[in-house]
Design a protein around this motif. Structure first.
Motif, PDB file in Angstrom:
ATOM      1  N   ALA A 137       0.826  -1.212   0.000  1.00  0.00           N
ATOM      2  CA  ALA A 137       0.000   0.000   0.000  1.00  0.00           C
ATOM      3  C   ALA A 137       0.863   1.267   0.000  1.00  0.00           C
ATOM      4  N   ALA A 138       1.941   1.270   0.817  1.00  0.00           N
ATOM      5  CA  ALA A 138       2.827   2.439   0.854  1.00  0.00           C
ATOM      6  C   ALA A 138       3.521   2.630  -0.491  1.00  0.00           C
ATOM      7  N   ARG A 139       3.924   1.509  -1.125  1.00  0.00           N
ATOM      8  CA  ARG A 139       4.584   1.611  -2.428  1.00  0.00           C
ATOM      9  C   ARG A 139       3.647   2.191  -3.475  1.00  0.00           C
ATOM     10  N   ARG A 140       2.389   1.730  -3.497  1.00  0.00           N
ATOM     11  CA  ARG A 140       1.438   2.282  -4.468  1.00  0.00           C
ATOM     12  C   ARG A 140       1.195   3.773  -4.217  1.00  0.00           C
ATOM     13  N   GLN A 141       1.153   4.160  -2.942  1.00  0.00           N
ATOM     14  CA  GLN A 141       0.919   5.569  -2.632  1.00  0.00           C
ATOM     15  C   GLN A 141       2.081   6.431  -3.119  1.00  0.00           C
ATOM     16  N   HIS A 142       3.357   5.996  -2.889  1.00  0.00           N
ATOM     17  CA  HIS A 142       4.520   6.756  -3.357  1.00  0.00           C
ATOM     18  C   HIS A 142       4.579   6.784  -4.875  1.00  0.00           C
ATOM     19  N   GLN A 143       4.209   5.675  -5.537  1.00  0.00           N
ATOM     20  CA  GLN A 143       4.215   5.654  -7.001  1.00  0.00           C
ATOM     21  C   GLN A 143       3.217   6.668  -7.558  1.00  0.00           C
ATOM     22  N   GLU A 144       2.046   6.757  -6.932  1.00  0.00           N
ATOM     23  CA  GLU A 144       1.059   7.742  -7.384  1.00  0.00           C
ATOM     24  C   GLU A 144       1.588   9.174  -7.206  1.00  0.00           C
ATOM     25  N   ARG A 145       2.291   9.423  -6.108  1.00  0.00           N
ATOM     26  CA  ARG A 145       2.842  10.759  -5.883  1.00  0.00           C
ATOM     27  C   ARG A 145       3.913  11.091  -6.933  1.00  0.00           C
ATOM     28  N   ILE A 146       4.729  10.100  -7.323  1.00  0.00           N
ATOM     29  CA  ILE A 146       5.758  10.321  -8.358  1.00  0.00           C
ATOM     30  C   ILE A 146       5.109  10.639  -9.688  1.00  0.00           C
ATOM     31  N   GLU A 147       4.075   9.888 -10.065  1.00  0.00           N
ATOM     32  CA  GLU A 147       3.394  10.143 -11.339  1.00  0.00           C
ATOM     33  C   GLU A 147       2.759  11.532 -11.350  1.00  0.00           C
ATOM     34  N   THR A 148       2.165  11.899 -10.210  1.00  0.00           N
ATOM     35  CA  THR A 148       1.571  13.242 -10.122  1.00  0.00           C
ATOM     36  C   THR A 148       2.644  14.328 -10.306  1.00  0.00           C
ATOM     37  N   ALA A 149       3.822  14.149  -9.682  1.00  0.00           N
ATOM     38  CA  ALA A 149       4.900  15.129  -9.811  1.00  0.00           C
ATOM     39  C   ALA A 149       5.419  15.198 -11.245  1.00  0.00           C
ATOM     40  N   GLN A 150       5.544  14.047 -11.920  1.00  0.00           N
ATOM     41  CA  GLN A 150       5.986  14.052 -13.322  1.00  0.00           C
ATOM     42  C   GLN A 150       4.997  14.785 -14.213  1.00  0.00           C
ATOM     43  N   GLU A 151       3.682  14.546 -13.997  1.00  0.00           N
ATOM     44  CA  GLU A 151       2.684  15.260 -14.785  1.00  0.00           C
ATOM     45  C   GLU A 151       2.772  16.778 -14.547  1.00  0.00           C
ATOM     46  N   ALA A 152       3.000  17.165 -13.289  1.00  0.00           N
ATOM     47  CA  ALA A 152       3.124  18.593 -12.982  1.00  0.00           C
ATOM     48  C   ALA A 152       4.352  19.188 -13.678  1.00  0.00           C
ATOM     49  N   ALA A 153       5.498  18.452 -13.705  1.00  0.00           N
ATOM     50  CA  ALA A 153       6.698  18.951 -14.375  1.00  0.00           C
ATOM     51  C   ALA A 153       6.466  19.100 -15.870  1.00  0.00           C
ATOM     52  N   THR A 154       5.764  18.117 -16.468  1.00  0.00           N
ATOM     53  CA  THR A 154       5.462  18.211 -17.914  1.00  0.00           C
ATOM     54  C   THR A 154       4.582  19.425 -18.195  1.00  0.00           C
ATOM     55  N   ARG A 155       3.586  19.628 -17.353  1.00  0.00           N
ATOM     56  CA  ARG A 155       2.692  20.772 -17.523  1.00  0.00           C
ATOM     57  C   ARG A 155       3.455  22.100 -17.354  1.00  0.00           C
ATOM     58  N   ALA A 156       4.426  22.129 -16.414  1.00  0.00           N
ATOM     59  CA  ALA A 156       5.221  23.349 -16.192  1.00  0.00           C
ATOM     60  C   ALA A 156       6.073  23.651 -17.417  1.00  0.00           C
ATOM     61  N   GLU A 157       6.675  22.608 -18.030  1.00  0.00           N
ATOM     62  CA  GLU A 157       7.455  22.840 -19.245  1.00  0.00           C
ATOM     63  C   GLU A 157       6.578  23.384 -20.366  1.00  0.00           C
TER      64      GLU A 157
END
Length: 475
Positions: free
Chosen positions: A430-450
Motif C-alpha cells: 500500500a505504501a509503495r502504491r501511494q509513493h508511485q502515485e505521488r511520483i506520477e503526479t509530480a511528473q505530470e506537474a513537471a510536464t505541464r510546467a514545461e
C-alpha cells in the motif's frame, strides 16, 4: 577571427535575403570585395559589425538623422519581411552563430496600422561531438560581453583596426605626408604613441639627471679616496665635470691605478709586519723557556724542603707502622670470631622457634617425627586444592546462569523485532502504491510546467502587443 558565412535579409540596400560564403571566397587566402557605387560593399561590412556589436560603424550609425536601427532596414523590403543579420564565425577556437534582428515595425495581424517588434539577438555554438548547434543566450548584454571577451576589442577599436572607413582611405591615398600622418593619427588613434614618445623623452631627461647625480657621487668618492691616500698617490684626479662624456671610465681608470698602488703599499706593510711578528715569536719562545726553567727550579727547592721535614718526623712514622702491623694481624682473626657468634645466635633462634611450634601442635602430634608431619602437610594441601576447585565450579555455574538470562532477553528482543518487521512488510504494498502515485503526479506537474514555460514567451509578446494596441487606440 575567421568568418564563414554571412546572411542578410532586408538590410541596407538588400531587399531580399543575400548570403556571402566567406569560406569559398577565402579559399585562396585573400579576396577582393568590389562593385559599383551603391552596390552594397560597405553594407556587407556594416552587417559584419552589426552582427558582432549590435551597431554599425560610427560614421554611418546615424546616417540621415534617424535612429541607429531605423537606418538598418532596407527601404525596398516587403512589409512582412523581417530585417535580420546572421553571421557564422570561428573565434578563439569556438565556432559561433550570431543572429541580430533590430527593432522594426510590421503590419498588425489584426486590424490596420503597424506595431513595433523589439530587437532580438541569438547566440549559438557548434558542438563537434553531437554535430549540432546548441543555444547559448538570447540576452543582448550577455552576447555583447561574450563577443567582447573573445575578440578583445570594443566596437570603436574594431572599426579603426579592422574596418578602415572607405572615404578616409581615399583621402589617405591623395593626401601629402603631413596630411597622411594626421589622418592615420585620427583613424588609428595614435595619441597613445605620442604619449609614449613624450614619456620616453621624460625618461631620457630623468636618466640624464640620474647620470649627472651619479657622476657627482663618483667624483665625491674619488676625492675621498685621494684624501685617504694622501701624499702616496702620484697620479692626480681627472679634470672633468659631472655629465662630461668619458668621466666614469677616466675615474675608474684612476681608481684602478690608485688601487694597484695601495695594494703594493699594503704588500710592503704586510712583509714588514710578518718580519716583526717572527721576531716577536722568537722573543716569546725565549721568555717561555726562561719561565719554565724558573718553575722547575722552584719545584726542586720545594721538594728538598719537604724531604728534610719528613726526615725529621721518621721516629713517629716507625711507631705508627708497628701499630698498624698489629692491627692487621688482629683483623685477620675477627671474621672467624664474628662467624662463631652468628652461628650461636642462629642456633638459639632455631631452638626457640622449634619450641614454639611444638607448643601449637595437638597433644597427639607433639612427639611425632618430621616425616609424619610432612605427610600430614601434603594431605592438607590436597584437601585445600579440592576446596578451591569446588569454589571455581560454583563461580562458573553462576556465570552460566547470568549468560542464560542474557540470551533469554536477547531472544525476546529478536521476537519483537521480527513482529515489527512482519507488520511493516504487510503494509509495504500500500505504501509503495501511494509513493508511485505521488511520483506520477509530480511528473505530470513537471510536464505541464514545461508546456506552460514554452507558452509564456508568446503570451508575453501578445500581452505587449495588446498593451501597445490599447495605447495606439487611445491616441
Amino acid at each position: 577571427m575567421r568568418l564563414h558565412r554571412l546572411t542578410v535579409t532586408a538590410f541596407g540596400p538588400f531587399a531580399d535575403t543575400q548570403e556571402v560564403d566567406f569560406d569559398a571566397l577565402g579559399a585562396a587566402g585573400i579576396f577582393l570585395l568590389h562593385g559599383a557605387t551603391g552596390a552594397g560593399k560597405t553594407s556587407v561590412l556594416d552587417a559584419v559589425c552589426y552582427a558582432l556589436y549590435d551597431a554599425v560603424p560610427g560614421a554611418r550609425q546615424l546616417k540621415g538623422g534617424g535612429t541607429k536601427d531605423a537606418t538598418l532596414r532596407s527601404d525596398h523590403a516587403r512589409a512582412g519581411t523581417y530585417t535580420e543579420v546572421l553571421l557564422e564565425l570561428t573565434v578563439a577556437g569556438r565556432r559561433l552563430e550570431i543572429t541580430r534582428r533590430p527593432a522594426q515595425t510590421r503590419p498588425k495581424k489584426r486590424g490596420t496600422g503597424v506595431t513595433t517588434e523589439k530587437a532580438q539577438s541569438w547566440l549559438r555554438e557548434y558542438d563537434s561531438e553531437s554535430a549540432g548547434w546548441s543555444a547559448l543566450s538570447r540576452s543582448h548584454q550577455e552576447i555583447g560581453e561574450e563577443i567582447g571577451q573573445l575578440l578583445g576589442m570594443s566596437r570603436e577599436q574594431f572599426c579603426q583596426v579592422v574596418l578602415l572607413p572607405q572615404g578616409d582611405f581615399a583621402r589617405f591615398l591623395r593626401a601629402d605626408a603631413e596630411a597622411r600622418g594626421k589622418l592615420l593619427g585620427r583613424l588609428f588613434d595614435t595619441r597613445r604613441f605620442a604619449a609614449v614618445e613624450d614619456r620616453l623623452a621624460e625618461l631620457r631627461r630623468a636618466a640624464e639627471q640620474q647620470v649627472r647625480a651619479g657622476d657627482e657621487r663618483l667624483i665625491g668618492v674619488a676625492q675621498r679616496l685621494a684624501q685617504a691616500a694622501g701624499a702616496g698617490l702620484e697620479q692626480p684626479l681627472p679634470a672633468r665635470q659631472p655629465g662630461d662624456p668619458g668621466l666614469a671610465p677616466a675615474v675608474l681608470a684612476w681608481a684602478a691605478v690608485a688601487r694597484s698602488t695601495a695594494h703594493e703599499r699594503h704588500d710592503i706593510a704586510e712583509s714588514a709586519l710578518a718580519g716583526a711578528e717572527s721576531r716577536q715569536a722568537a722573543a716569546r719562545r725565549l721568555l717561555d723557556a726562561e719561565r719554565e726553567l724558573a718553575r722547575l727550579q722552584e719545584r726542586f727547592a720545594d721538594g728538598r724542603r719537604r724531604a728534610e721535614a719528613l726526615e725529621a718526623r721518621r721516629p713517629q712514622y716507625e711507631e705508627a707502622r708497628a701499630t698498624l702491623e698489629r692491627a692487621r694481624k688482629a683483623d685477620q682473626v675477627a671474621p672467624a670470631l664474628a662467624l662463631r657468634e652468628d652461628a650461636e645466635r642462629a642456633h638459639r633462634t632455631a631452638a626457640a622457634d622449634r619450641d614454639r611450634a611444638r607448643a601449637r601442635l595437638p597433644a597427639e602430634l607433639t612427639d611425632s617425627g618430621a616425616d609424619h608431619l610432612s605427610a600430614l602437610e601434603r594431605k592438607m594441601i590436597e584437601e585445600l586444592g579440592r576446596v578451591d576447585a569446588a569454589r571455581g565450579a560454583e563461580r562458573r555455574s553462576a556465570e552460566i546462569t547470568r549468560e542464560r538470562a542474557e540470551l533469554d532477553r536477547q531472544a525476546r528482543a529478536d521476537e519483537e523485532l521480527l513482529a515489527d518487521a512482519a507488520g511493516w512488510l504487510a503494509g509495504w504494498d500500500a505504501a509503495r502504491r501511494q509513493h508511485q502515485e505521488r511520483i506520477e503526479t509530480a511528473q505530470e506537474a513537471a510536464t505541464r510546467a514545461e508546456q506552460l514555460a514554452g507558452q509564456l514567451e508568446p503570451a508575453r509578446s501578445q500581452l505587449d502587443a495588446a498593451r501597445a494596441r490599447d495605447t495606439l487606440e487611445a491616441r
